[in-house]
Write a protein that holds these residues in place. Structure first.
Motif, PDB file in Angstrom:
ATOM      1  N   SER A  63       2.279   6.889   3.719  1.00  0.00           N
ATOM      2  CA  SER A  63       1.149   6.136   4.273  1.00  0.00           C
ATOM      3  C   SER A  63       0.250   6.989   5.147  1.00  0.00           C
ATOM      4  O   SER A  63      -0.952   6.744   5.243  1.00  0.00           O
ATOM      5  CB  SER A  63       1.664   4.941   5.075  1.00  0.00           C
ATOM      6  OG  SER A  63       2.462   5.374   6.174  1.00  0.00           O
ATOM      7  N   ALA A 119      -8.182   2.943  -1.699  1.00  0.00           N
ATOM      8  CA  ALA A 119      -6.978   3.309  -2.448  1.00  0.00           C
ATOM      9  C   ALA A 119      -7.296   4.373  -3.474  1.00  0.00           C
ATOM     10  O   ALA A 119      -8.467   4.656  -3.774  1.00  0.00           O
ATOM     11  CB  ALA A 119      -6.387   2.078  -3.133  1.00  0.00           C
ATOM     12  N   LEU A 144       3.309  -2.747  -1.001  1.00  0.00           N
ATOM     13  CA  LEU A 144       2.138  -2.331  -1.761  1.00  0.00           C
ATOM     14  C   LEU A 144       1.697  -3.408  -2.753  1.00  0.00           C
ATOM     15  O   LEU A 144       0.780  -3.159  -3.538  1.00  0.00           O
ATOM     16  CB  LEU A 144       2.436  -1.037  -2.531  1.00  0.00           C
ATOM     17  CG  LEU A 144       2.679   0.210  -1.676  1.00  0.00           C
ATOM     18  CD1 LEU A 144       3.027   1.398  -2.560  1.00  0.00           C
ATOM     19  CD2 LEU A 144       1.470   0.532  -0.811  1.00  0.00           C
ATOM     20  N   GLY A 203       1.859   2.514   2.425  1.00  0.00           N
ATOM     21  CA  GLY A 203       2.313   3.553   1.515  1.00  0.00           C
ATOM     22  C   GLY A 203       3.817   3.530   1.390  1.00  0.00           C
ATOM     23  O   GLY A 203       4.487   2.593   1.842  1.00  0.00           O
ATOM     24  N   TYR A 241       6.853  -1.920  -5.527  1.00  0.00           N
ATOM     25  CA  TYR A 241       5.654  -2.142  -4.719  1.00  0.00           C
ATOM     26  C   TYR A 241       5.878  -3.243  -3.688  1.00  0.00           C
ATOM     27  O   TYR A 241       5.391  -3.168  -2.560  1.00  0.00           O
ATOM     28  CB  TYR A 241       4.474  -2.470  -5.632  1.00  0.00           C
ATOM     29  CG  TYR A 241       3.781  -1.227  -6.177  1.00  0.00           C
ATOM     30  CD1 TYR A 241       4.327   0.032  -5.990  1.00  0.00           C
ATOM     31  CD2 TYR A 241       2.574  -1.318  -6.862  1.00  0.00           C
ATOM     32  CE1 TYR A 241       3.695   1.166  -6.471  1.00  0.00           C
ATOM     33  CE2 TYR A 241       1.933  -0.192  -7.339  1.00  0.00           C
ATOM     34  CZ  TYR A 241       2.493   1.054  -7.151  1.00  0.00           C
ATOM     35  OH  TYR A 241       1.855   2.173  -7.628  1.00  0.00           O
ATOM     36  N   ILE A 282      -4.352   2.276   1.042  1.00  0.00           N
ATOM     37  CA  ILE A 282      -3.202   1.959   0.204  1.00  0.00           C
ATOM     38  C   ILE A 282      -2.987   3.106  -0.758  1.00  0.00           C
ATOM     39  O   ILE A 282      -3.912   3.515  -1.467  1.00  0.00           O
ATOM     40  CB  ILE A 282      -3.420   0.652  -0.587  1.00  0.00           C
ATOM     41  CG1 ILE A 282      -3.919  -0.475   0.327  1.00  0.00           C
ATOM     42  CG2 ILE A 282      -2.144   0.256  -1.312  1.00  0.00           C
ATOM     43  CD1 ILE A 282      -5.412  -0.707   0.234  1.00  0.00           C
ATOM     44  N   ASP A 314       0.223   5.084  -3.363  1.00  0.00           N
ATOM     45  CA  ASP A 314       1.591   5.250  -3.858  1.00  0.00           C
ATOM     46  C   ASP A 314       2.069   6.631  -3.421  1.00  0.00           C
ATOM     47  O   ASP A 314       2.202   7.571  -4.196  1.00  0.00           O
ATOM     48  CB  ASP A 314       1.624   5.106  -5.378  1.00  0.00           C
ATOM     49  CG  ASP A 314       3.045   5.026  -5.918  1.00  0.00           C
ATOM     50  OD1 ASP A 314       3.978   5.324  -5.155  1.00  0.00           O
ATOM     51  OD2 ASP A 314       3.218   4.686  -7.098  1.00  0.00           O
ATOM     52  N   VAL A 369      -1.932   2.437  -7.646  1.00  0.00           N
ATOM     53  CA  VAL A 369      -1.825   1.180  -6.915  1.00  0.00           C
ATOM     54  C   VAL A 369      -3.091   0.329  -7.012  1.00  0.00           C
ATOM     55  O   VAL A 369      -3.137  -0.786  -6.500  1.00  0.00           O
ATOM     56  CB  VAL A 369      -1.468   1.473  -5.433  1.00  0.00           C
ATOM     57  CG1 VAL A 369      -2.688   1.966  -4.668  1.00  0.00           C
ATOM     58  CG2 VAL A 369      -0.850   0.272  -4.763  1.00  0.00           C
TER      59      VAL A 369
END
Length: 796
Positions: free
Chosen positions: A742, A667, A779, A760, A774, A737, A739, A671
């Motif tokens: 994806s 990530a 998420l 995502g 989220y 992962i 924000d 996130v």
């Protein structure tokens, strides 16, 4: 006019005709003689080159000095390169390489053309505005580093380019006011790509420019027409030409000489017929088609008049005809038309050239040859240095004991950098009316806001000191992301266009990176080096809703060449990455062989306002040691959490010989708290979920693609890049992962040769809290856990 002036005009006309020939012949050769192996038209713009030949000839062979900088409209590229050839700046071999691999580009390019280009053009409107922002940069440089040799910043543009909105955004911004060293020359040929434009918008455009404080010249008539207007009764001729429709007037240029009179007088008042009665057909044709934009003496007069306007920009509307000097002149569909082989032969004969001499420069003993040699010496430029003789610290030593967002860390790092006088003097920031809301406030309080003159501060603010004056180092813009990226691009080219390297940094709300995307692409294509921070990003600005949430900007950062995308999670990592980016910019670029170049171009930092606990990063530094983790952070990513070390019970199970499933949670950015929580939940399930913080997906992706390309080109098996091997020592599934969209990290499983799942934001956002959004986009920690278990089951 003095005899020597008449002689110069005659010589300029000879040069002008040779420029026209070379431009037309370059396009002709590329389309008619070069083997066409793929069946696609090569193209080129003979008519559009022809309409600017006069303006270009007057500039390069009379008006310009070495330090002047010129942006040439895209479709006049062949005319520009023909001039460079006649000046001795382009080898003859390139004349037959228009639009060919390694040859002369279709549109002027700073980074692709073999001869020196001041401003790239091609995406219409952007190359026009670029000199305006280069002039802002020069004004800033002169105020902070002392006056350089004076430069004039000139743009030649097609009138259809004035339909581009970015032009009006540029001239309306207060930052562009008072730039007396700017001159735009509008190729006012009154034709677009598809047609002769009905009517003109001269009154409207003049009003726009004058309202913005510009000096406007309407160069409509050549000297023959001006002399005719002064004769008794000549006013009727002017009135009729001004009343005539654009379509009727344009049609005169394609007619045989005997037919011009009837077309010109169609609908004219009787006094016009009487005034022209004793003028021969040949002379009448020359007279009524005598446009100011093709009259060299009139052009030079207009240029010199603009030079006297020292406190405001100038624009010349030079009336021209598309296809001037060619059989296609004024034809409604001449935009991409090509002369026939017979027409090429006739033009060559008319100019007294042969197939043997058609590519030659002028004999150096002739007046034209002497002029070309003299102008080559006048326009010769000394080398420019892109490297800054400054040491950028590897970090400012950012420390915090509380939660911190990357946007807050960014602001604090800039303030700390500004404490070092050797670094501070080169820093310059800019923002489109979002400086304080993107955490530039502390830096501005320390260095001030740039203004050519001191401005009184009428309101005292104990928090924000908005002090404006010549020593300020922040350039404030209006709300225009196009202007932001155009200014950043010119600040990033200051080493070349103003002979002073700078360290430019801009900020913008991340969702609105896309509003300025065309200008961002233009600037990085031109080779500009700068830093831009897009903040806040993702859906973490949750209450603002979908209009202020960004999802596809990671993809832009990943896919745009000459731009390195960075998305750190922690302040300490941002400290290293930002200082490193500044150091790479200070080291110079690929155009400077004496510097240690970086090929990464500009830098895009995607930041957030979400405060994050910094303790995980502190623990990782303690576990790995600062030199090791810093090296990995800069390379693109590092293992933030080693599950076996963080959760000893997992290590105990493995030492007992029990199977412990392993998965990697990868990530970046805001996130990360959910990812860390998911790792802990998976540990409770007996699954070792290592957490990898990918600080620059771009650098890792580039490293992977480099190995792929190497394998393709050498017919060998690609290897996993070293940076990825360090972060992923075990072969295990990955869950990415982010924000953001994806797919921006979905490639990682392929790079590692393992099963992958990507989470995502793949839909428009809405208002809510961060946990709400989220959860809506899968998420949250529970969704991450489920994705990890699913990936493990798929792998097995």
């Amino acid at each position: 006019m003095k005899d020597e002036s008449l002689q110069e005009i005659e010589t300029l006309e000879e040069v002008q005709n040779r420029v026209l020939w070379l431009a037309v012949r370059m396009i002709d050769h590329a389309n008619r003689e070069r083997p066409n192996i793929d069946g696609i038209k090569v193209g080129g713009h003979q008519a559009s080159s022809a309409s600017l030949v006069s303006a270009l000839t007057a500039l390069y062979f009379h008006y310009l000095n070495a330090e002047d900088r010129v942006s040439v409209k895209p479709h006049a590229s062949p005319a520009f390169h023909s001039i460079q050839y006649l000046l001795g700046n382009l080898d003859r071999s390139y004349l037959t390489t228009l639009r060919a691999k390694g040859g002369v580009q279709s549109y002027p390019s700073r980074t692709k053309d073999p001869d020196e280009v001041d401003f790239s053009t091609g995406s219409v409107g952007l190359g026009v505005a670029a000199p305006l922002f280069a002039a802002i940069t020069r004004r800033y440089v002169d105020a902070h580093f002392g006056d350089r040799t004076a430069s004039r910043y000139i743009a030649l543009l097609g009138d259809a380019e004035l339909d581009e909105g970015n032009i009006w955004e540029a001239i309306a911004d207060h930052a562009t006011e008072g730039l007396g060293n700017v001159m735009w020359i509008v190729d006012f040929n009154r034709q677009s790509l598809d047609r002769v434009v009905p009517g003109t918008r001269m009154i409207q455009w003049r009003g726009h420019f004058e309202a913005a404080g510009w000096h406007v010249i309407e160069l409509k008539y050549g000297h023959r027409l001006r002399q005719a207007f002064e004769q008794p009764g000549g006013e009727c001729l002017r009135d009729w030409i001004d009343q005539m429709s654009n379509e009727q007037y344009q049609s005169l240029f394609g007619l045989p000489v005997p037919d011009v009179r009837a077309r010109f007088l169609e609908g004219a008042p009787p006094e016009v017929e009487a005034f022209t009665r004793d003028i021969s057909d040949e002379d009448l044709t020359l007279l009524v088609t005598d446009l100011g934009g093709h009259d060299l003496a009139s052009l030079i007069e207009a240029y010199e008049a603009c030079e006297k306007e020292v406190d405001r920009p100038s624009v010349i509307f030079a009336y021209t005809v598309k296809g001037w000097g060619l059989p296609m002149a004024g034809h409604p569909r001449n935009h991409s038309a090509l002369l026939t082989e017979e027409q090429i032969h006739k033009l060559r004969d008319d100019l007294e050239l042969t197939e043997t001499t058609e590519w030659d420069r002028f004999d150096p003993a002739t007046q034209a040859g002497i002029l070309c040699n003299r102008r080559r010496e006048v326009l010769a430029r000394a080398p420019r240095e892109s490297r800054l003789d400054v040491t950028i610290p590897s970090s400012v030593g950012l420390r915090t004991t509380k939660d911190m967002s990357t946007q807050e860390a960014f602001g604090r790092i800039l303030v700390d950098l500004a404490r070092d006088e050797s670094v501070r003097r080169y820093l310059v920031t800019t923002a489109p009316d979002v400086a304080t809301s993107t955490n530039l406030g502390g830096f501005i309080n320390k260095v001030g806001v740039f203004s050519p003159t001191e401005r009184r501060m009428w309101s005292e603010d104990p928090v924000m000191k908005w002090a404006e004056g010549p020593t300020g180092q922040h350039i404030e813009l209006g709300i225009s992301e196009m202007n932001l990226f155009l200014l950043l691009g010119q600040l990033g080219l200051s080493w070349d266009l103003s002979r002073q390297p700078l360290l430019p940094i801009g900020t913008v709300y991340d969702p609105f990176v896309l509003r300025g995307l065309d200008a961002l692409i233009y600037s990085v294509y031109s080779g500009a080096r700068f830093i831009v921070a897009g903040t806040p990003s993702g859906v973490t600005l949750a209450p603002e809703g979908g209009a202020h949430q960004s999802t596809i900007t990671p993809s832009v950062g990943m896919e745009l060449p000459n731009l390195t995308y960075i998305e750190p999670t922690f302040g300490g990592a941002l400290d290293w990455l930002l200082c490193d980016a500044l150091a790479r910019i200070a080291a110079g670029n690929v155009h400077n062989p004496t510097a240690t170049p970086s090929n990464e171009g500009a830098y895009y930092f995607r930041l957030t306002t979400r405060p994050i606990d910094q303790s995980a990063f502190t623990k990782a530094v303690e576990r790995m040691g600062e030199p090791v983790i810093r090296r990995q952070v800069l390379s693109g990513g590092y293992r933030l959490v080693d599950a076996f070390e963080t959760y000893p019970e997992l290590g105990d199970l493995r030492s007992e010989g029990q199977h412990v499933p392993i998965v990697h949670l990868v990530a970046c950015g805001a996130v990360m708290p959910e990812v860390l929580a998911a790792s802990a939940e998976l540990a409770n399930e007996g699954i070792a979920a290592h957490v990898v913080d990918i600080t620059s997906p771009d650098r890792w992706y580039t490293a992977w693609q480099r190995t792929i390309r190497q394998g393709v080109r050498t017919a060998t098996t690609p290897s996993v890049p070293g940076a990825l091997r360090v972060a992923f020592p075990e072969r295990a599934p990955v869950v990415t992962i982010q924000d953001g969209a994806s797919h921006a990290l979905a490639w990682l499983g392929s790079a590692l040769g393992v099963t992958g799942a990507s989470l995502g934001v793949d839909g428009f956002g809405q208002s809510g809290t961060v946990p709400d959004l989220y959860e809506l986009n899968d998420l949250n920690s529970g969704s991450i856990v489920n994705a990890a278990i699913g990936a493990l089951e798929t792998q097995s």
